[in-house]
Scaffold this motif. Structure first.
Motif, PDB file in Angstrom:
ATOM      1  N   GLU A 126       4.783  12.166   2.913  1.00 23.14           N
ATOM      2  CA  GLU A 126       4.818  10.768   3.845  1.00 23.14           C
ATOM      3  C   GLU A 126       4.415  11.317   5.155  1.00 23.14           C
ATOM      4  OE1 GLU A 126       7.769   7.485   3.894  1.00 23.14           O
ATOM      5  OE2 GLU A 126       8.072   8.468   5.829  1.00 23.14           O
TER       6      GLU A 126
ATOM      7  N   VAL B 252       1.880   6.465   5.783  1.00 23.73           N
ATOM      8  CA  VAL B 252       1.055   6.624   4.563  1.00 23.73           C
ATOM      9  C   VAL B 252       1.653   7.613   3.800  1.00 23.73           C
ATOM     10  CG1 VAL B 252      -1.071   5.946   5.587  1.00 23.73           C
ATOM     11  CG2 VAL B 252      -0.566   8.129   5.426  1.00 23.73           C
ATOM     12  N   ILE B 253       1.386   7.202   2.450  1.00 23.50           N
ATOM     13  CA  ILE B 253       1.857   8.294   1.479  1.00 23.50           C
ATOM     14  C   ILE B 253       0.696   8.845   0.679  1.00 23.50           C
ATOM     15  CG2 ILE B 253       3.132   8.730  -0.982  1.00 23.50           C
ATOM     16  CD1 ILE B 253       4.905   7.674   1.240  1.00 23.50           C
ATOM     17  N   VAL B 254       0.498  10.272   0.578  1.00 21.74           N
ATOM     18  CA  VAL B 254      -0.659  11.002   0.171  1.00 21.74           C
ATOM     19  C   VAL B 254      -0.899  10.387  -1.168  1.00 21.74           C
ATOM     20  CG1 VAL B 254      -1.754  13.201  -0.178  1.00 21.74           C
ATOM     21  CG2 VAL B 254      -0.401  12.684   1.939  1.00 21.74           C
ATOM     22  N   GLN B 255      -1.897  10.062  -1.613  1.00 23.37           N
ATOM     23  CA  GLN B 255      -2.215   9.998  -3.088  1.00 23.37           C
ATOM     24  C   GLN B 255      -3.185  11.138  -3.776  1.00 23.37           C
ATOM     25  OE1 GLN B 255      -0.791   7.337  -4.828  1.00 23.37           O
ATOM     26  NE2 GLN B 255       0.451   6.895  -3.019  1.00 23.37           N
TER      27      GLN B 255
ATOM     28  N   TRP C 108      -7.071  17.025   5.990  1.00 23.79           N
ATOM     29  CA  TRP C 108      -6.726  15.776   5.289  1.00 23.79           C
ATOM     30  C   TRP C 108      -6.878  14.714   6.223  1.00 23.79           C
ATOM     31  CZ3 TRP C 108      -3.548  11.691   5.146  1.00 23.79           C
ATOM     32  CH2 TRP C 108      -3.702  11.154   3.707  1.00 23.79           C
TER      33      TRP C 108
ATOM     34  N   VAL D 207       0.352  15.906  -2.624  1.00 21.95           N
ATOM     35  CA  VAL D 207       0.454  14.546  -2.980  1.00 21.95           C
ATOM     36  C   VAL D 207       1.973  14.223  -3.003  1.00 21.95           C
ATOM     37  CG1 VAL D 207       0.189  12.987  -5.158  1.00 21.95           C
ATOM     38  CG2 VAL D 207      -1.415  14.577  -4.425  1.00 21.95           C
TER      39      VAL D 207
ATOM     40  N   GLU E  96      -0.916   2.937   1.945  1.00 21.31           N
ATOM     41  CA  GLU E  96      -0.010   2.302   3.090  1.00 21.31           C
ATOM     42  C   GLU E  96       1.258   1.955   2.744  1.00 21.31           C
ATOM     43  OE1 GLU E  96      -0.337   0.394   7.674  1.00 21.31           O
ATOM     44  OE2 GLU E  96      -1.869   0.213   6.191  1.00 21.31           O
TER      45      GLU E  96
ATOM     46  N   LEU F  69      -7.359   8.328  -0.745  1.00 26.40           N
ATOM     47  CA  LEU F  69      -6.658   9.291  -0.715  1.00 26.40           C
ATOM     48  C   LEU F  69      -5.177   9.013  -0.150  1.00 26.40           C
ATOM     49  CD1 LEU F  69      -8.990  11.599   1.498  1.00 26.40           C
ATOM     50  CD2 LEU F  69      -8.579  11.861  -1.024  1.00 26.40           C
ATOM     51  N   TYR F  70      -4.871   7.711   0.021  1.00 29.11           N
ATOM     52  CA  TYR F  70      -3.555   7.464   0.507  1.00 29.11           C
ATOM     53  C   TYR F  70      -3.345   5.935   0.223  1.00 29.11           C
ATOM     54  CZ  TYR F  70      -6.247   5.197   4.553  1.00 29.11           C
ATOM     55  OH  TYR F  70      -7.209   4.385   5.255  1.00 29.11           O
TER      56      TYR F  70
ATOM     57  N   ALA G 225      -9.427  11.736   5.354  1.00 30.97           N
ATOM     58  CA  ALA G 225      -9.082  10.556   5.197  1.00 30.97           C
ATOM     59  C   ALA G 225      -9.383   9.588   6.168  1.00 30.97           C
ATOM     60  CB  ALA G 225      -7.430  10.406   5.120  1.00 30.97           C
TER      61      ALA G 225
END
Length: 128
Positions: free
Chosen positions: A49, A61-64, A9, A46, A82, A79-80, A13
């Motif tokens: 953090e 970042v938070i995984v989107q 990932w 998803v 911030e 993909l993320y 990313a």
């Protein structure tokens, strides 16, 4: 696909150029998942953090979305997300670097010349 390896990932990313660089940084403890150190094979999903320390202010970042393939930068950016705290910390660090004095400005005369070096050596050897 709802889960993927952390190193894949990070590579997808575009935080690291190769997976092996991502693995090295994870093993050094510079990548944290949900505040804990992890291994490259850890599954992320998803909502996780991820804290990535490349420079002194860590990027959080938070995984989107999940992806195991490396695509264009515009796709990788989706993909993320911030966190606002991370953005603020990064901007304030950049501002501090911009306002910091240039180290070379403190050198008024530059490097010693050959003549200066001889005089310095003469002074050092006269003391003994």
């Amino acid at each position: 696909m709802d889960k993927t390896r952390l190193d894949k990932w990070l590579w997808a990313a575009r935080f690291y150029k190769t997976r092996s660089l991502a693995v090295d940084e994870i093993n050094k403890g510079r990548v944290l998942v949900n505040g804990q150190s992890s291994k490259p094979a850890r599954d992320i999903q998803v909502g996780d953090e991820i804290s990535i320390t490349k420079q002194p202010p860590a990027t959080v970042v938070i995984v989107q979305a999940i992806s195991a393939v490396r695509g264009p930068a515009t796709v990788a950016r989706t993909l993320y997300a911030e966190t606002p705290e991370s953005i603020h910390a990064r901007e304030s660090a950049a501002e501090q670097r911009r306002l910091a004095p240039e180290p070379a400005l403190s050198i008024h005369t530059g490097r010693p010349t050959k003549r200066d070096r001889r005089n310095i050596d003469r002074l050092k050897h006269d003391d003994y």
